[in-house]
Write a protein that holds these residues in place. Sequence first.
Motif, PDB file in Angstrom:
ATOM      1  N   HIS A 262       0.829  -1.206   0.000  1.00 15.58           N
ATOM      2  CA  HIS A 262       0.000   0.000   0.000  1.00 15.58           C
ATOM      3  C   HIS A 262       0.867   1.261   0.000  1.00 15.58           C
ATOM      4  CE1 HIS A 262      -3.004   2.889   1.089  1.00 15.58           C
ATOM      5  NE2 HIS A 262      -3.048   2.672   2.387  1.00 15.58           N
ATOM      6  N   PHE A 263       1.858   1.310   0.864  1.00 13.13           N
ATOM      7  CA  PHE A 263       2.740   2.464   0.965  1.00 13.13           C
ATOM      8  C   PHE A 263       3.550   2.652  -0.312  1.00 13.13           C
ATOM      9  CE2 PHE A 263       6.359   4.831   2.991  1.00 13.13           C
ATOM     10  CZ  PHE A 263       5.617   5.890   3.487  1.00 13.13           C
ATOM     11  N   SER A 264       4.042   1.550  -0.884  1.00 12.13           N
ATOM     12  CA  SER A 264       4.816   1.608  -2.130  1.00 12.13           C
ATOM     13  C   SER A 264       3.985   2.188  -3.263  1.00 12.13           C
ATOM     14  CB  SER A 264       5.290   0.203  -2.521  1.00 12.13           C
ATOM     15  OG  SER A 264       6.118  -0.373  -1.536  1.00 12.13           O
ATOM     16  N   LEU A 265       2.751   1.718  -3.376  1.00  5.80           N
ATOM     17  CA  LEU A 265       1.891   2.153  -4.472  1.00  5.80           C
ATOM     18  C   LEU A 265       1.483   3.610  -4.326  1.00  5.80           C
ATOM     19  CD1 LEU A 265      -0.181  -1.114  -4.589  1.00  5.80           C
ATOM     20  CD2 LEU A 265       1.160  -0.226  -6.524  1.00  5.80           C
ATOM     21  N   TRP A 266       1.139   4.033  -3.112  1.00  8.53           N
ATOM     22  CA  TRP A 266       0.762   5.439  -2.902  1.00  8.53           C
ATOM     23  C   TRP A 266       1.964   6.357  -3.170  1.00  8.53           C
ATOM     24  CZ3 TRP A 266      -3.192   2.726  -3.018  1.00  8.53           C
ATOM     25  CH2 TRP A 266      -4.460   3.136  -2.642  1.00  8.53           C
ATOM     26  N   ALA A 267       3.174   5.868  -2.883  1.00 14.45           N
ATOM     27  CA  ALA A 267       4.367   6.667  -3.174  1.00 14.45           C
ATOM     28  C   ALA A 267       4.534   6.853  -4.677  1.00 14.45           C
ATOM     29  CB  ALA A 267       5.604   6.004  -2.577  1.00 14.45           C
ATOM     30  N   VAL A 268       4.382   5.781  -5.444  1.00 12.04           N
ATOM     31  CA  VAL A 268       4.528   5.850  -6.897  1.00 12.04           C
ATOM     32  C   VAL A 268       3.439   6.717  -7.519  1.00 12.04           C
ATOM     33  CG1 VAL A 268       4.216   4.437  -8.980  1.00 12.04           C
ATOM     34  CG2 VAL A 268       5.878   3.750  -7.257  1.00 12.04           C
ATOM     35  N   LEU A 269       2.251   6.731  -6.899  1.00 12.54           N
ATOM     36  CA  LEU A 269       1.136   7.536  -7.397  1.00 12.54           C
ATOM     37  C   LEU A 269       1.272   9.028  -7.071  1.00 12.54           C
ATOM     38  CD1 LEU A 269      -1.874   5.211  -6.494  1.00 12.54           C
ATOM     39  CD2 LEU A 269      -1.059   5.767  -8.801  1.00 12.54           C
ATOM     40  N   ASN A 292      10.249   4.871   5.922  1.00  9.89           N
ATOM     41  CA  ASN A 292      11.190   4.425   4.896  1.00  9.89           C
ATOM     42  C   ASN A 292      11.480   5.603   3.964  1.00  9.89           C
ATOM     43  OD1 ASN A 292      12.450   3.376   2.569  1.00  9.89           O
ATOM     44  ND2 ASN A 292      11.515   1.369   2.886  1.00  9.89           N
ATOM     45  N   THR A 293      12.597   6.247   4.198  1.00 10.33           N
ATOM     46  CA  THR A 293      12.894   7.486   3.472  1.00 10.33           C
ATOM     47  C   THR A 293      13.199   7.241   1.995  1.00 10.33           C
ATOM     48  OG1 THR A 293      15.190   7.345   4.225  1.00 10.33           O
ATOM     49  CG2 THR A 293      13.688   8.746   5.499  1.00 10.33           C
ATOM     50  N   GLU A 294      13.605   6.027   1.640  1.00  9.21           N
ATOM     51  CA  GLU A 294      13.838   5.739   0.218  1.00  9.21           C
ATOM     52  C   GLU A 294      12.519   5.689  -0.542  1.00  9.21           C
ATOM     53  OE1 GLU A 294      17.260   3.426  -1.156  1.00  9.21           O
ATOM     54  OE2 GLU A 294      17.251   2.498   0.841  1.00  9.21           O
ATOM     55  N   VAL A 295      11.509   5.100   0.049  1.00  9.51           N
ATOM     56  CA  VAL A 295      10.189   5.072  -0.590  1.00  9.51           C
ATOM     57  C   VAL A 295       9.582   6.479  -0.585  1.00  9.51           C
ATOM     58  CG1 VAL A 295       7.862   4.113  -0.461  1.00  9.51           C
ATOM     59  CG2 VAL A 295       9.833   2.652  -0.002  1.00  9.51           C
ATOM     60  N   SER A 358      21.572  -0.627 -12.723  1.00  8.96           N
ATOM     61  CA  SER A 358      21.633  -0.666 -11.269  1.00  8.96           C
ATOM     62  C   SER A 358      20.213  -0.758 -10.721  1.00  8.96           C
ATOM     63  CB  SER A 358      22.321   0.598 -10.748  1.00  8.96           C
ATOM     64  OG  SER A 358      22.233   0.681  -9.340  1.00  8.96           O
ATOM     65  N   VAL A 359      20.014  -1.681  -9.781  1.00  8.39           N
ATOM     66  CA  VAL A 359      18.683  -1.912  -9.211  1.00  8.39           C
ATOM     67  C   VAL A 359      18.783  -1.763  -7.690  1.00  8.39           C
ATOM     68  CG1 VAL A 359      16.761  -3.523  -8.977  1.00  8.39           C
ATOM     69  CG2 VAL A 359      18.109  -3.491 -11.087  1.00  8.39           C
ATOM     70  N   ARG A 360      18.145  -0.740  -7.180  1.00  8.78           N
ATOM     71  CA  ARG A 360      18.140  -0.475  -5.747  1.00  8.78           C
ATOM     72  C   ARG A 360      16.839  -0.982  -5.162  1.00  8.78           C
ATOM     73  NH1 ARG A 360      21.219   0.336  -1.203  1.00  8.78           N
ATOM     74  NH2 ARG A 360      20.098   1.645   0.313  1.00  8.78           N
ATOM     75  N   ASP A 361      16.907  -1.944  -4.239  1.00  7.01           N
ATOM     76  CA  ASP A 361      15.736  -2.469  -3.542  1.00  7.01           C
ATOM     77  C   ASP A 361      15.396  -1.503  -2.410  1.00  7.01           C
ATOM     78  OD1 ASP A 361      13.990  -3.874  -1.778  1.00  7.01           O
ATOM     79  OD2 ASP A 361      14.702  -5.787  -2.569  1.00  7.01           O
ATOM     80  N   LEU A 362      14.247  -0.842  -2.519  1.00 10.14           N
ATOM     81  CA  LEU A 362      13.906   0.218  -1.567  1.00 10.14           C
ATOM     82  C   LEU A 362      13.372  -0.307  -0.243  1.00 10.14           C
ATOM     83  CD1 LEU A 362      12.346   2.926  -3.907  1.00 10.14           C
ATOM     84  CD2 LEU A 362      14.742   2.408  -3.421  1.00 10.14           C
ATOM     85  N   SER A 377      10.347 -12.561  -6.513  1.00  8.49           N
ATOM     86  CA  SER A 377       9.346 -13.457  -5.946  1.00  8.49           C
ATOM     87  C   SER A 377       8.599 -12.643  -4.894  1.00  8.49           C
ATOM     88  CB  SER A 377      10.010 -14.680  -5.318  1.00  8.49           C
ATOM     89  OG  SER A 377       9.032 -15.516  -4.714  1.00  8.49           O
ATOM     90  N   VAL A 378       7.334 -12.358  -5.155  1.00  5.38           N
ATOM     91  CA  VAL A 378       6.580 -11.423  -4.332  1.00  5.38           C
ATOM     92  C   VAL A 378       5.530 -12.194  -3.524  1.00  5.38           C
ATOM     93  CG1 VAL A 378       5.160  -9.341  -4.352  1.00  5.38           C
ATOM     94  CG2 VAL A 378       6.903  -9.682  -6.124  1.00  5.38           C
ATOM     95  N   PRO A 379       5.479 -11.985  -2.212  1.00  2.96           N
ATOM     96  CA  PRO A 379       4.506 -12.706  -1.393  1.00  2.96           C
ATOM     97  C   PRO A 379       3.073 -12.289  -1.722  1.00  2.96           C
ATOM     98  CG  PRO A 379       5.567 -10.987  -0.110  1.00  2.96           C
ATOM     99  CD  PRO A 379       6.305 -11.065  -1.409  1.00  2.96           C
ATOM    100  N   ALA A 380       2.125 -13.100  -1.275  1.00  3.93           N
ATOM    101  CA  ALA A 380       0.711 -12.792  -1.477  1.00  3.93           C
ATOM    102  C   ALA A 380       0.382 -11.410  -0.928  1.00  3.93           C
ATOM    103  CB  ALA A 380      -0.141 -13.847  -0.784  1.00  3.93           C
ATOM    104  N   HIS A 381      -0.402 -10.665  -1.670  1.00  5.28           N
ATOM    105  CA  HIS A 381      -0.818  -9.320  -1.256  1.00  5.28           C
ATOM    106  C   HIS A 381       0.397  -8.438  -0.953  1.00  5.28           C
ATOM    107  CE1 HIS A 381      -5.119 -10.663   0.125  1.00  5.28           C
ATOM    108  NE2 HIS A 381      -4.810 -11.077  -1.091  1.00  5.28           N
ATOM    109  N   GLY A 382       1.457  -8.630  -1.720  1.00  3.37           N
ATOM    110  CA  GLY A 382       2.687  -7.904  -1.443  1.00  3.37           C
ATOM    111  C   GLY A 382       3.211  -7.184  -2.666  1.00  3.37           C
ATOM    112  N   ALA A 383       4.320  -6.493  -2.481  1.00  2.00           N
ATOM    113  CA  ALA A 383       4.952  -5.764  -3.566  1.00  2.00           C
ATOM    114  C   ALA A 383       6.442  -5.655  -3.307  1.00  2.00           C
ATOM    115  CB  ALA A 383       4.349  -4.367  -3.702  1.00  2.00           C
ATOM    116  N   ALA A 384       7.214  -5.654  -4.381  1.00  2.00           N
ATOM    117  CA  ALA A 384       8.628  -5.300  -4.342  1.00  2.00           C
ATOM    118  C   ALA A 384       8.756  -3.928  -4.982  1.00  2.00           C
ATOM    119  CB  ALA A 384       9.458  -6.320  -5.102  1.00  2.00           C
ATOM    120  N   MET A 385       9.712  -3.141  -4.519  1.00  2.00           N
ATOM    121  CA  MET A 385       9.870  -1.780  -5.040  1.00  2.00           C
ATOM    122  C   MET A 385      11.341  -1.507  -5.294  1.00  2.00           C
ATOM    123  SD  MET A 385       8.427   1.804  -3.495  1.00  2.00           S
ATOM    124  CE  MET A 385       8.372   3.296  -4.509  1.00  2.00           C
ATOM    125  N   TYR A 386      11.631  -0.985  -6.492  1.00  2.00           N
ATOM    126  CA  TYR A 386      13.007  -0.757  -6.895  1.00  2.00           C
ATOM    127  C   TYR A 386      13.160   0.620  -7.535  1.00  2.00           C
ATOM    128  CZ  TYR A 386      13.068  -5.848  -6.553  1.00  2.00           C
ATOM    129  OH  TYR A 386      12.934  -7.138  -6.110  1.00  2.00           O
TER     130      TYR A 386
END
Length: 524
Positions: A262-269, A292-295, A358-362, A377-386
């Motif tokens: 949720h936090f990752s997606l709202w940040a991207v939006l 999480n200051t990177e996100v 270069s891929v930074r895992d946030l 590999s993303v868990p159920a109801h989850g997200a990875a952010m780079y």
Amino acid sequence: MRKTLRSVLSALLVAVATPVALAAAQPAQALESGLARTPQLGWNDWNSFGCNVSDTLIRQTADAMVSSGMAAAGYRYVNIDDCWSQRTRNGSGDLVPDPQKFPNGMKALADYVHGKGLKIGIYSSAGLTTCAGYPASLNNEQRDAKLWASWGIDYLKYDNCGDTQGKSGQQRYTAMRDALATSGRPILFAICNWGTDSVGSWGPATGNSWRTTGDIAGNWNSVMGILDSQPGWMSYSKPGAWNDPDMLEVGNGLSDTESRAHFSLWAVLNAPLIAGNDLRTMSAATKAILTNTEVIGVNQDWGGRQGNRIADNGNSEVWAKPMANGSAAVVLLNRASSTATVSTTAAQLGLGGAASYSVRDLWAHTTSTTGSTISASVPAHGAAMYLVTGGTGSTTGTFALRGSQSGRCLDVPNGNQTNGTPLAIWDCNGGGNQQWTATAAGELRTSGGKCLDVTGAATADGTRVEVWDCNGQANQRWQLQSNGTVTAAGAGKCLDVYANGTANGTAVEIWSCNGGANQQWTRG
């Protein structure tokens, strides 16, 4: 908008705010109040406390915002929602804080919050009553705005409940915008009309943010339902004016995995990040998510380009946001109830032409390299952010464009960020008005967040270039060629100094590419 009073309407309001309904609307210029140049960060009491708001709660929350590290991470606003006033105005017609809930009055509370280095927000509605039945501000805009300013209020959440006397949303919200502008205090204006009344066409010129949907709830289906309605709003978002898919439910009914997504997606939006949990008792995991200051950095990127869904494979989705420095933020989302592999490519992100990226895992805060594919590999109801960096789209960075013939730089006269300001060449001076950032989307952005634009999307020789709100259109995409030319993707023509001029103030235009020295540019 209140879940307890309008939950039945929420689904209908999401439907109203579909991309189809917005397609014909013309984007408005951003409200130039100087506020919310990046999306606002803060907290609101409603999601956790409803009408149980008080002086004590607000003071303790301000304390917690500082002690938790949220203030250090950029959060500023501590916002009071509905139910703060008495049920009637006083004999002078003023709103009166409930003396049981706020025995010290609002001015003393605002002073306390300001003493913490934070800002304070208040709530009202663009009707005769608020959603919980308290007196609201329709026909009292000037009176209420001046009262709030006298208290030291910094933020207004303005809802859409109560009898509107047949006035349109634009009329009602514009009246409050104008009242805030003459209140004597800068007050961020957050429109909360749930995405109705064609707000995309007038919201940017009226408020610093506007709700795009009905109310969010603390469950995965609600978060995903609101997410699905966001792509149609992308073109309206810009510095000073943001789409608002409602407050965060991080730590409020969601699992930690769901909260990170949720936090990752709202940040991207580029959504306002307004926490709705109890900051005084939040878990260590919730605190780590919210700080999480990177996100947060993705959300607060000065370029202000909203992210969008670029791939939809059922339960697996890819959301990406072009960053001002030319890199791309990406969220790999798994909506399913079991673990899944979600992937994208550098080309899909608009980053082409490099041997590696270069891929930074946030979330893991680690950096790796990849040839082209970004996968997790993303868990159920989850997200990875780079954050992905590399390729022709991102190696350009921020630079000045110096005309090879004149030795002068592409310049925004006097740094004027008004839409339609025509560009010229001027002595290179290292100023921000001569700095251009190439983004992964092919834009050339000013330090003020505007885009280099071919006037009117024209293609004729001699068409002037200007600055304009970034909108993703072809007349704002440019290609930096190896031969020194800068070509307009929409017109297929070159950035050209008028009539081979070399004097300060000479106009810049597009012209058929001819190899002339007045079409050669160097970066530096």
